[in-house]
Scaffold this active site. Sequence first.
Site, PDB file in Angstrom:
ATOM      1  N   ASP A  13       1.048  -6.670 -41.081  1.00  0.00           N
ATOM      2  CA  ASP A  13      -0.281  -7.088 -41.383  1.00  0.00           C
ATOM      3  C   ASP A  13      -0.680  -7.096 -42.809  1.00  0.00           C
ATOM      4  OD1 ASP A  13      -2.841  -7.971 -40.924  1.00  0.00           O
ATOM      5  OD2 ASP A  13      -3.461  -6.213 -39.974  1.00  0.00           O
TER       6      ASP A  13
ATOM      7  N   GLY B 231       1.486   4.577 -40.887  1.00  0.00           N
ATOM      8  CA  GLY B 231       1.016   5.808 -41.111  1.00  0.00           C
ATOM      9  C   GLY B 231      -0.342   5.710 -41.141  1.00  0.00           C
TER      10      GLY B 231
ATOM     11  N   GLU C 128      -4.643 -16.132 -36.787  1.00  0.00           N
ATOM     12  CA  GLU C 128      -5.687 -14.938 -36.131  1.00  0.00           C
ATOM     13  C   GLU C 128      -7.037 -15.378 -36.368  1.00  0.00           C
ATOM     14  OE1 GLU C 128      -5.516  -9.981 -36.799  1.00  0.00           O
ATOM     15  OE2 GLU C 128      -5.164 -11.311 -38.549  1.00  0.00           O
TER      16      GLU C 128
ATOM     17  N   GLY D 157      -5.925  -4.898 -42.934  1.00  0.00           N
ATOM     18  CA  GLY D 157      -4.892  -5.137 -43.079  1.00  0.00           C
ATOM     19  C   GLY D 157      -4.164  -4.061 -43.922  1.00  0.00           C
TER      20      GLY D 157
END
Length: 377
Positions: A266, A243, A127, A302
């Site tokens: 993540d 969420g 990433e 994250g």
Amino acid sequence: MNPPANSLEGAILTPDSWILGQLEARDGRIVSLRGERVPRDSTPPGPWILPGFIDGHVHGGDGADVMEGEASVRRMARFHLTRGVTSLLATTMTASVADIRAALAGIEAVRQASAAGEATVLGTHLEGPFLSPAKLGAQPPAMLEPDVALALELHRISPLSVATLAPELAGALPLIKALQGLGVRAQLGHTCASAACVERAMNAGATGFTHLFNAMSGAEHRGTGCAGAALAHAEWAEILCDGEHVEATMIHAARRAIPGLYAVSDATSAAGMPDGPFQLGDVAIEKVGAKVTLRGTETLAGSAHALDDALRHLLGIGVPLGEASDMLSTRAARYLGHAPLGTLVEGAPADLVEWSPEHRITQVFQAGVRVHVAAGT
């Protein structure tokens, strides 16, 4: 060493139905599935036997960060195994090239010699550093222009399974084509790209989208960006189901639009830890409750959740258990080229999660060996 799991009983999720009966494993593989078949779109009584979870985007957990080297990768892999993740992609951060090289060497040491009690490291998710400076999110400002020679060098240190990049950057299309030639999945993320730019990248070989909706240009009715192009054209995309990052309405929209939508954590080093300060590579982060942010800001950095949390969230917003399980295992395995991993069929690896009616993990099996039993089970 725990004894082999000769059999498990419950509602067993297979690709075409639930089997209310018994699963038997031998020599690390499923050898038989016996019992009454019921429709897959139903939810039979539990306990439910599901494929082990596969996390395609995970930076850390239990206080350990992938960028810190082999010992931290192993600690992270042990933690996520207790949360049902039997396989994962260790995920790097944007950093100096020297730091990325060192992180990849640590990941490769674990990939080559996995120890008992660790989730299997299937490969690396790179990433960065080929990201847009305007959409860094929690990534540090050490980005680079896409560089085929550098990507090939990193791939030689530890095989890249996935590489995230911004397609609008100069050199992105040649890099996407080079990655495709290596069998690496080029994913679009941390990007300001227009829909037209995304379509060009997909035509060049880009196959997926990184944490859909987050750190990317949006979905607008005119002048749409990366997220809009993903909803229109994507076969595969990862999404965060904690969420915090994506509201339920958009998860449902993505479910309708993208057949290969799959969940990732993540997760950072803060996952599984009490509130407090942590690191994400060289970036200072802070965990407060379920949220992880850049320290002193409201910018999400994250997550602190694992894929069992994602399963609970998906069930809580009305996703059927069979589909939610697919989002945590089957689709990622297919996308990454590791099927029949992620499915419960005869001959498949016996990587399993037992999920209770109380919506928690009670047991985890890896290659037919019980590797975790929840407290109180």
